[in-house]
Design a protein around this motif. Structure first.
Motif, short mmCIF file in Angstrom:
data_model
loop_
_atom_site.label_atom_id
_atom_site.label_comp_id
_atom_site.label_asym_id
_atom_site.label_seq_id
_atom_site.Cartn_x
_atom_site.Cartn_y
_atom_site.Cartn_z
N GLY A 169 0.83 -1.20 0.00
CA GLY A 169 0.00 0.00 0.00
C GLY A 169 0.86 1.25 0.00
N TYR A 170 0.60 2.15 -0.94
CA TYR A 170 1.37 3.40 -0.99
C TYR A 170 0.54 4.46 -1.69
CZ TYR A 170 2.45 2.17 -5.88
OH TYR A 170 2.36 1.85 -7.21
N LEU A 171 1.05 5.69 -1.69
CA LEU A 171 0.35 6.81 -2.29
C LEU A 171 0.79 6.93 -3.75
CD1 LEU A 171 0.89 9.30 0.68
CD2 LEU A 171 -1.13 7.90 0.21
N PRO A 172 -0.08 6.60 -4.70
CA PRO A 172 0.34 6.51 -6.10
C PRO A 172 0.38 7.85 -6.82
CG PRO A 172 -1.97 5.93 -5.91
CD PRO A 172 -1.49 6.20 -4.51
N VAL A 173 1.43 8.02 -7.62
CA VAL A 173 1.51 9.20 -8.49
C VAL A 173 1.67 8.72 -9.92
CG1 VAL A 173 2.52 10.68 -6.73
CG2 VAL A 173 4.02 9.39 -8.22
N TYR A 174 1.08 9.46 -10.84
CA TYR A 174 1.26 9.19 -12.26
C TYR A 174 2.37 10.11 -12.74
CZ TYR A 174 -2.92 6.34 -12.34
OH TYR A 174 -3.83 5.34 -12.10
N ARG A 175 3.52 9.54 -13.03
CA ARG A 175 4.70 10.34 -13.36
C ARG A 175 4.41 11.26 -14.53
NH1 ARG A 175 6.98 5.00 -12.52
NH2 ARG A 175 8.19 4.95 -10.59
N GLY A 176 4.85 12.52 -14.37
CA GLY A 176 4.65 13.50 -15.42
C GLY A 176 3.32 14.22 -15.31
N THR A 177 2.51 13.88 -14.30
CA THR A 177 1.21 14.53 -14.15
C THR A 177 1.10 15.14 -12.76
OG1 THR A 177 0.02 12.68 -13.12
CG2 THR A 177 0.26 12.63 -15.51
N GLY A 178 0.06 15.93 -12.54
CA GLY A 178 -0.23 16.39 -11.20
C GLY A 178 -0.71 15.22 -10.35
N SER A 179 -0.34 15.20 -9.09
CA SER A 179 -0.68 14.08 -8.21
C SER A 179 -1.28 14.63 -6.93
CB SER A 179 0.58 13.25 -7.92
OG SER A 179 1.19 12.82 -9.11
N THR A 180 -2.46 15.22 -7.04
CA THR A 180 -3.03 15.95 -5.91
C THR A 180 -3.37 15.03 -4.75
OG1 THR A 180 -5.20 15.80 -6.99
CG2 THR A 180 -3.92 17.81 -7.34
N PHE A 181 -3.91 13.84 -5.03
CA PHE A 181 -4.28 12.95 -3.93
C PHE A 181 -3.05 12.58 -3.11
CE2 PHE A 181 -3.98 8.46 -2.64
CZ PHE A 181 -4.73 8.55 -1.47
N ALA A 182 -1.99 12.13 -3.79
CA ALA A 182 -0.79 11.66 -3.08
C ALA A 182 -0.19 12.77 -2.24
CB ALA A 182 0.23 11.13 -4.07
N LEU A 183 -0.06 13.97 -2.80
CA LEU A 183 0.57 15.06 -2.06
C LEU A 183 -0.29 15.54 -0.91
CD1 LEU A 183 2.17 17.09 -5.00
CD2 LEU A 183 3.34 15.69 -3.30
N LYS A 184 -1.61 15.63 -1.11
CA LYS A 184 -2.49 16.06 -0.03
C LYS A 184 -2.52 15.04 1.10
CE LYS A 184 -5.63 19.03 -2.66
NZ LYS A 184 -7.03 19.21 -3.15
N GLU A 185 -2.57 13.76 0.76
CA GLU A 185 -2.58 12.71 1.77
C GLU A 185 -1.23 12.67 2.50
OE1 GLU A 185 -4.15 9.37 3.94
OE2 GLU A 185 -4.95 11.13 2.93
N ALA A 186 -0.14 12.85 1.77
CA ALA A 186 1.18 12.88 2.39
C ALA A 186 1.29 14.06 3.36
CB ALA A 186 2.26 12.96 1.33
N GLN A 187 0.76 15.19 2.95
CA GLN A 187 0.81 16.36 3.81
C GLN A 187 -0.01 16.12 5.08
OE1 GLN A 187 0.35 20.09 1.78
NE2 GLN A 187 -0.45 21.14 3.59
N ARG A 188 -1.15 15.47 4.94
CA ARG A 188 -1.98 15.17 6.12
C ARG A 188 -1.23 14.25 7.07
NH1 ARG A 188 -4.94 11.27 8.19
NH2 ARG A 188 -4.40 9.83 6.50
N ILE A 189 -0.55 13.26 6.53
CA ILE A 189 0.21 12.30 7.36
C ILE A 189 1.33 13.01 8.10
CG2 ILE A 189 1.79 10.32 7.25
CD1 ILE A 189 -0.01 9.32 4.88
N ILE A 190 2.06 13.87 7.40
CA ILE A 190 3.16 14.60 8.03
C ILE A 190 2.64 15.54 9.11
CG2 ILE A 190 4.94 16.35 7.62
CD1 ILE A 190 5.34 15.06 4.85
N ASN A 191 1.53 16.21 8.83
CA ASN A 191 0.95 17.13 9.82
C ASN A 191 0.46 16.41 11.07
OD1 ASN A 191 1.47 19.34 8.21
ND2 ASN A 191 -0.57 19.38 7.29
N ASN A 192 0.31 15.09 10.97
CA ASN A 192 -0.04 14.27 12.13
C ASN A 192 1.19 13.52 12.67
OD1 ASN A 192 -3.16 14.17 12.71
ND2 ASN A 192 -2.94 14.26 10.48
N ASP A 193 2.37 14.13 12.45
CA ASP A 193 3.65 13.62 12.96
C ASP A 193 4.05 12.29 12.33
OD1 ASP A 193 3.90 15.84 14.60
OD2 ASP A 193 2.92 14.86 16.31
N GLY A 194 3.61 12.03 11.12
CA GLY A 194 3.98 10.81 10.42
C GLY A 194 5.26 10.98 9.62
N VAL A 195 5.65 9.88 8.96
CA VAL A 195 6.86 9.85 8.14
C VAL A 195 6.48 9.48 6.72
CG1 VAL A 195 9.12 8.79 7.80
CG2 VAL A 195 8.26 9.16 10.14
#
Length: 253
Positions: A92-118
């Motif tokens: 399980g991981y946050l998928p990005v389509y290379r060469g495109t915008g990846s709003t879901f992955a970046l927003k979810e990653a930001q949420r995880i980091i803001n909750n002290d995640g890695v």
């Protein structure tokens, strides 16, 4: 594979099993060396960044990390053996389509980091060469948006692991962990912020280059001959592609 926040619920039991198998296999199949483990922070928020020369790079991160983490990675893995391509999806991981915008992955990653995640990310955006290349903007954008520190990791000789095993020799692979750096932020106009993101990306790659042999540091090497020989590797194979059927056809064998 998950495409929205509600669906992204990694299976912790499966991850625990895969983590144990990964660590065991690396130690059974290779001389698995780890340097700089004392540089691991006790917890997040944190962005873990490393060079990406091999499909074995994410498993190496799994094998060394002392805490739970999430990956940002390509939705398709054209350089991994076909028989192993199910494993990232199983993890399980946050998928990005290379060469495109990846709003879901970046927003979810930001949420995880803001909750002290890695969050773990390979800034180059793919493993199409075995020398260091410029960062794509994702890692820098994530760092600037969250204010999280970054942990640089150098992964050495992982592309040679299976070729060496096929010669009935025991390979040595190394993981070198640097000191955390940052945080970063951007300001000003969109143009100014993009320039600042490029500068952050260069800083990230220089920190990783310090952990690699000079001949693998590519465009970030202190040796002008290595930099000259690496010209052309900076060309991004997926530039300009869209998240559509043509993109998928390009990535799926």
């Amino acid at each position: 594979m998950a495409r929205n926040q509600d669906d992204y619920r990694p299976n912790r039991t499966i991850r625990s099993i895969l983590r144990g198998l990964t660590r065991g296999l690396f130690h059974i199949l290779s001389n698995f060396e780890v340097e700089g483990a004392e540089n691991f922070p006790k917890s997040g928020p944190l962005i873990m960044v490393g060079n990406h020369f091999s499909f074995l790079d994410p498993p190496a991160f799994v094998a060394i990390a002392p805490w739970p983490m999430e990956f940002i990675g390509g939705a398709f893995n054209p350089h991994a053996p076909k028989l192993l391509r199910f494993i990232p999806k199983l993890w399980g991981y946050l998928p990005v389509y290379r060469g495109t915008g990846s709003t879901f992955a970046l927003k979810e990653a930001q949420r995880i980091i803001n909750n002290d995640g890695v969050i773990s990310i390979f800034p180059e955006g793919g493993a199409w060469a075995e020398v260091l290349r410029p960062a794509r903007p994702g890692a820098a954008l994530l760092a600037a948006n969250t204010g999280a520190k970054l942990l640089p990791v150098g992964l050495v000789d992982f592309p040679d692991m299976f070729p060496t095993l096929r010669k009935f020799k025991r390979p040595t692979v190394r993981v070198k962990i640097g000191k955390p750096f940052g945080p970063f932020k951007t300001s000003g106009s969109r143009y100014e912020q993009r320039q600042q993101l490029d500068q952050i990306g260069d800083e990230i790659m220089h920190r990783i280059a310090e952990l690699l042999p000079p001949e693998q540091s590519g465009l970030y090497s202190s040796d002008p001959k290595v930099r000259e020989a690496s010209k052309g590797t900076e060309v991004y194979p997926w530039e300009g592609l869209r998240e559509d059927s043509d993109f998928k056809k390009y990535h799926v064998d």
